[in-house]
Design an enzyme around this catalytic site. Structure first.
Site, short mmCIF file in Angstrom:
data_model
loop_
_atom_site.label_atom_id
_atom_site.label_comp_id
_atom_site.label_asym_id
_atom_site.label_seq_id
_atom_site.Cartn_x
_atom_site.Cartn_y
_atom_site.Cartn_z
N GLY A 103 -8.63 -5.00 2.38
CA GLY A 103 -8.32 -6.07 1.59
C GLY A 103 -7.00 -6.90 2.11
O GLY A 103 -6.51 -7.71 1.57
N GLU B 292 -4.16 -4.15 -4.43
CA GLU B 292 -5.62 -3.36 -4.38
C GLU B 292 -5.44 -1.96 -4.63
O GLU B 292 -5.93 -1.07 -5.12
CB GLU B 292 -6.08 -3.62 -3.17
CG GLU B 292 -5.65 -3.06 -1.99
CD GLU B 292 -6.08 -3.44 -0.62
OE1 GLU B 292 -6.51 -2.53 0.35
OE2 GLU B 292 -6.59 -4.68 -0.53
N ILE C 22 -2.04 -3.01 13.82
CA ILE C 22 -2.38 -1.82 15.02
C ILE C 22 -1.57 -2.61 16.14
O ILE C 22 -0.83 -2.10 16.72
CB ILE C 22 -3.63 -1.36 15.12
CG1 ILE C 22 -4.29 -0.56 14.13
CG2 ILE C 22 -3.81 -0.79 16.62
CD1 ILE C 22 -5.73 -0.30 14.03
N ILE D 271 6.45 2.23 5.52
CA ILE D 271 7.18 1.00 5.33
C ILE D 271 7.03 0.60 3.89
O ILE D 271 8.03 -0.01 3.28
CB ILE D 271 6.23 0.06 6.28
CG1 ILE D 271 6.60 0.42 7.60
CG2 ILE D 271 6.91 -1.29 5.93
CD1 ILE D 271 6.03 -0.26 8.63
N GLY E 159 0.80 -1.13 0.01
CA GLY E 159 -0.02 0.03 0.09
C GLY E 159 0.71 1.16 0.06
O GLY E 159 1.79 1.41 -0.58
N GLY F 94 2.53 4.39 2.32
CA GLY F 94 3.09 4.96 3.71
C GLY F 94 4.80 4.56 3.80
O GLY F 94 5.42 4.27 2.80
#
Length: 428
Positions: free
Chosen positions: A330, A232, A307, A213, A209, A211
């Site tokens: 996802g 995704e 989290i 990392i 995704g 961010g």
């Protein structure tokens, strides 16, 4: 080309009636002109139910003073509505891959769909640009579709192409596509990225995704070969790898040589890269996140976040205790799809502590926390301190492996918790 049903935004949103359910295209494609016009009608509307994935930018429809006019049922909670969860916002727990079936199988009727599309080509075809995901199924099933025609929207292909005849109202706008600014990875994120890059093989198919990392991982892949992308969502970190020839999709079995995604978020550089680029296929999320599709590609390496994680491998990624923070999304689609892929690696990547120094590897999840990835699905967990491989390990072995990649300040407390739960011995 002449645009049919052309009108002002104020007139277009008159298609919305009290009691209607309205789907709004999300992410960077959030149609702000239409949203503002709809919100302006708030005082004359009652009981309009808004549904969407996370949106970006203004979201006046969640304002407390309009609670009689609008109520939002979100499939994923973005930062712009998070404070209103439990008031004007509710959350619908659902796998991202399953959302289109809510519309297509009649579980959720859509009265109006609002989208943000590129101008039409000479044949009348527009593009949904940076966000196809659940929206294409909404257009198929929605009773009325309102489109803002926007020259700033990149023209993308795959399932993104929609003809003008599908739109009941068209509003010409000149609206910037929302940008997600690049944030340099922290020292800890760099370490996590390096750890992950070391277990990504040449020829792997990536899902990741946005961010710090994911950005850090991508910076360590410049010497890899023949990587593919089936994800995704993606951001501009992959642009450099495409330009270097690292990402070429040559080893993929499904959509070879193509970057497959449901939506994208980044800066203008990314949107310019996407525009009119036949290498990119923006697809229906029911296809992108289908485990039977994902598993066909080789060495699928899925990188997702958490989290908190308990010492048995249960992953909470959607809530902080009972407070909803984001959503299921996802994660499980790709964690399972990667596990089923030949040579695949499902990875949970997480900083060892919060910004306040609280351990993210814990004896037990907070009371009320949701388990997004079960302990049976968790295989690799990566922090800045190393990699814990959980597949095939006992509860005791998992606990010790996770303790070993926790922050050193918290390992003694975890040792105590492991002893109290499992005893002192760890079977190797």
């Amino acid at each position: 080309m002449d645009i049919p049903n052309k009108m002002t935004a104020e007139d277009a949103v008159k298609l919305i009636k009290s009691g209607d359910r309205v789907l709004i295209q999300g992410g960077s494609a959030t149609p702000q002109t239409l949203i503002r016009a709809m919100v302006a009608r708030g005082p004359e509307l009652r009981g309009v139910n808004i549904v969407h994935l996370h949106t970006e930018g203004e979201c006046g429809y969640v304002a407390p003073e309009l609670r009689e006019s609008f109520h939002t049922s979100a499939f994923f909670i973005g930062g712009n509505i998070r404070k209103m969860v439990g008031d004007t916002v509710d959350y619908i727990p659902v796998f991202l891959s399953d959302i289109p079936s809510l519309f297509r199988q009649g579980y959720m009727d859509l009265d109006v769909v609002m989208v943000n599309v590129s101008p039409p080509d000479k044949h009348g075809f527009c593009s949904l640009g940076v966000s196809v995901d659940i929206v294409i199924s909404g257009i198929e099933q929605g009773k009325k579709v309102i489109a803002q025609i926007n020259p700033k929207m990149p023209r993308t292909f795959g399932d993104a192409i929609v003809h003008l005849k599908n739109f009941d109202a068209c509003v010409e706008v000149d609206e910037e596509i929302h940008e997600m600014k690049f944030v340099a990875p922290s020292e800890e994120e760099q370490a996590i990225g390096k750890n992950i890059a070391e277990i990504i093989e040449d020829g792997a198919t990536l899902q990741m995704g946005i961010g710090g990392i994911p950005n850090a991982v991508l910076t360590y892949l410049t010497n890899h070969k023949n990587l593919g992308v089936h994800t995704e969502m993606f951001s501009e970190g992959i642009v450099d790898l495409v330009e270097r020839g690292v990402v070429n999709g040559s080893k993929k079995k499904v959509n070879p040589y193509k970057i497959v995604s449901g939506f994208a978020m980044g800066t203008k550089r990314l949107y310019d890269f996407m525009d009119d680029n036949a290498e990119i296929e923006m697809m229906d999320i029911a296809y992108v996140n289908d485990t039977s599709v994902i598993r066909q590609n080789p060495k699928v390496t899925a990188i997702n976040s958490a989290i908190e994680i308990d010492i048995t491998g249960q992953v909470c990624a959607d809530s902080i205790g009972t407070r909803m923070f984001s959503g299921v999304g996802g994660q499980m689609d790709f964690m399972r799809g990667a596990a089923l892929s030949k040579g695949g690696k499902p990875i949970i990547a997480v900083n060892s502590t919060t910004l306040k120094g609280i351990s993210k590897i814990v004896p037990m999840l907070k009371q009320g926390a949701g388990v997004v990835t079960t302990r049976a699905h968790a295989r690799f967990v990566v922090t800045e301190f190393g990699i814990a491989e959980l597949f095939g390990r006992t509860l005791k072995q998992r606990a010790q492996a996770l303790r070993d990649i926790a922050h050193p300040d918290h390992r003694e407390a975890l040792d105590k918790a492991i002893f109290e739960r499992f005893g002192s011995s760890v079977t190797v």
